[in-house]
Design a protein around this motif. Structure first.
Motif, PDB file in Angstrom:
ATOM      1  N   SER A   1       0.847  -1.193   0.000  1.00 28.80           N
ATOM      2  CA  SER A   1       0.000   0.000   0.000  1.00 28.80           C
ATOM      3  C   SER A   1       0.883   1.243   0.000  1.00 28.80           C
ATOM      4  CB  SER A   1      -0.890   0.004   1.241  1.00 28.80           C
ATOM      5  OG  SER A   1      -1.462   1.287   1.417  1.00 28.80           O
TER       6      SER A   1
ATOM      7  N   HIS B   1      -1.166   1.426   6.176  1.00 25.32           N
ATOM      8  CA  HIS B   1      -2.059   0.363   5.709  1.00 25.32           C
ATOM      9  C   HIS B   1      -1.275  -0.832   5.167  1.00 25.32           C
ATOM     10  CE1 HIS B   1      -5.171   3.512   6.011  1.00 25.32           C
ATOM     11  NE2 HIS B   1      -5.932   2.473   6.311  1.00 25.32           N
TER      12      HIS B   1
ATOM     13  N   ASP C   1      -4.595  -5.399   7.238  1.00 26.59           N
ATOM     14  CA  ASP C   1      -4.793  -4.835   5.893  1.00 26.59           C
ATOM     15  C   ASP C   1      -4.625  -5.908   4.824  1.00 26.59           C
ATOM     16  OD1 ASP C   1      -5.213  -2.071   6.647  1.00 26.59           O
ATOM     17  OD2 ASP C   1      -3.079  -1.973   7.136  1.00 26.59           O
TER      18      ASP C   1
END
Length: 297
Positions: A69, A74, A79
């Protein structure tokens, strides 16, 4: 990077994932270890019959063509679980069995605890279930497993001295030494499926290049694991571990077995970290794993 490198990339609501689906039947999601990638996932899935199982292979975040990400906040195991759930949505697959090895364990547990309705069963091979601190590596190891030169060396050795590569891999992944190690290496070399797996895996464990970001992210995430929600995992879990594994100690599977509501533990005697695929009982435990997926579909 050329355009065709992204042929296998699938856009999901949570980001891009390098993934592919093959075979037909019960959907099985393959979660590779650390380091790894879609190539390692493919190797892990060879034993699953393509007429009974629909196999979903992917590169976990930061490995090969699955990007991390862009937001550093994240990049957690949570995640990653959400990214995989989004991939299943995009593929239109409501529920899967999961085959997870080693560093694929934490996200497998997290996915099963966060999305219980999505996971029908789990086979966890030498899987991490609590925090793990990466060991310090010797400079030689850093060259062999962290550089382009090292990668070329392993390719060359695999082609010319496969037995040496197999024996070195088994030695590096367990506590077997001397004659015991030599005998296991001979047995693995005598079985084409077992030797092929070890040689293929040897080419997927370089922590440099296109696997570097994924490896570094895993090392950071695994060190800070507090809980993976094992007590909330509702699906049946088959835990498989070699008792001579030095890469992920058997205590990971033993403590997971104690905390999971519905689990069965299989310990492979004198088994290294590769024992599910390279061991006198490998074929037998692979049959157990297939039966587990079929029985709990």
């Amino acid at each position: 990077m050329s355009a065709h490198d992204f042929d296998n990339c699938i856009q999901t609501t949570a980001g891009l994932v390098e993934a592919e689906v093959s075979g037909s039947g019960i959907p099985i999601l393959i979660l590779h270890g650390s380091p790894g990638g879609i190539d390692a996932a493919r190797s892990m899935s060879h034993f699953l019959d393509k007429d009974r199982f629909k196999v979903i292979c992917l590169s976990r975040p930061g490995y090969l063509n699955t990007p991390l990400s862009p937001d550093p906040d994240h990049r957690s195991i949570d995640d990653e679980a959400e990214l995989i759930a989004a991939l299943l949505d995009t593929l239109g697959i409501p529920r899967v069995g999961i085959l997870a090895w080693s560093g694929g364990g934490p996200v497998a547990y997290q996915l099963a605890s966060r999305h219980p309705h999505r996971v029908s069963s789990l086979v966890a091979i030498a899987a991490g279930s609590s925090s793990w601190i990466a060991p310090k590596t010797h400079i030689t190891e850093r060259i062999v497993f962290g550089t382009k030169l090292g990668e070329r060396m392993i390719k060359f050795m695999s082609a010319h001295w496969p037995k040496h590569v197999v024996e070195a891999a088994l030695e590096g992944e367990g506590s077997l030494r001397g004659n015991e190690l030599h005998v296991l290496a001979e047995q693995v070399m005598a079985d084409p499926a077992q030797s092929q797996l070890v040689l293929e895996m040897a080419l997927t464990v370089n922590v440099g290049g296109p696997r570097k970001e994924g490896w570094e992210n895993d090392v950071k995430n695994f060190a800070s694991i507090k809980s993976l929600g094992l007590e909330q995992v509702q699906c049946p879990v088959l835990l498989i571990h070699g008792d001579a594994d030095t890469d992920a100690l058997p205590s990971y599977s033993e403590s997971a077995h104690a905390r999971l509501p519905l689990s069965k533990l299989v310990i492979m005697p004198r088994g290294t970290h590769l024992s599910f695929y390279a061991h006198p009982q490998a074929h037998e435990v692979q049959e157990k794993a297939k039966k587990w997926f079929l029985d709990h579909a």
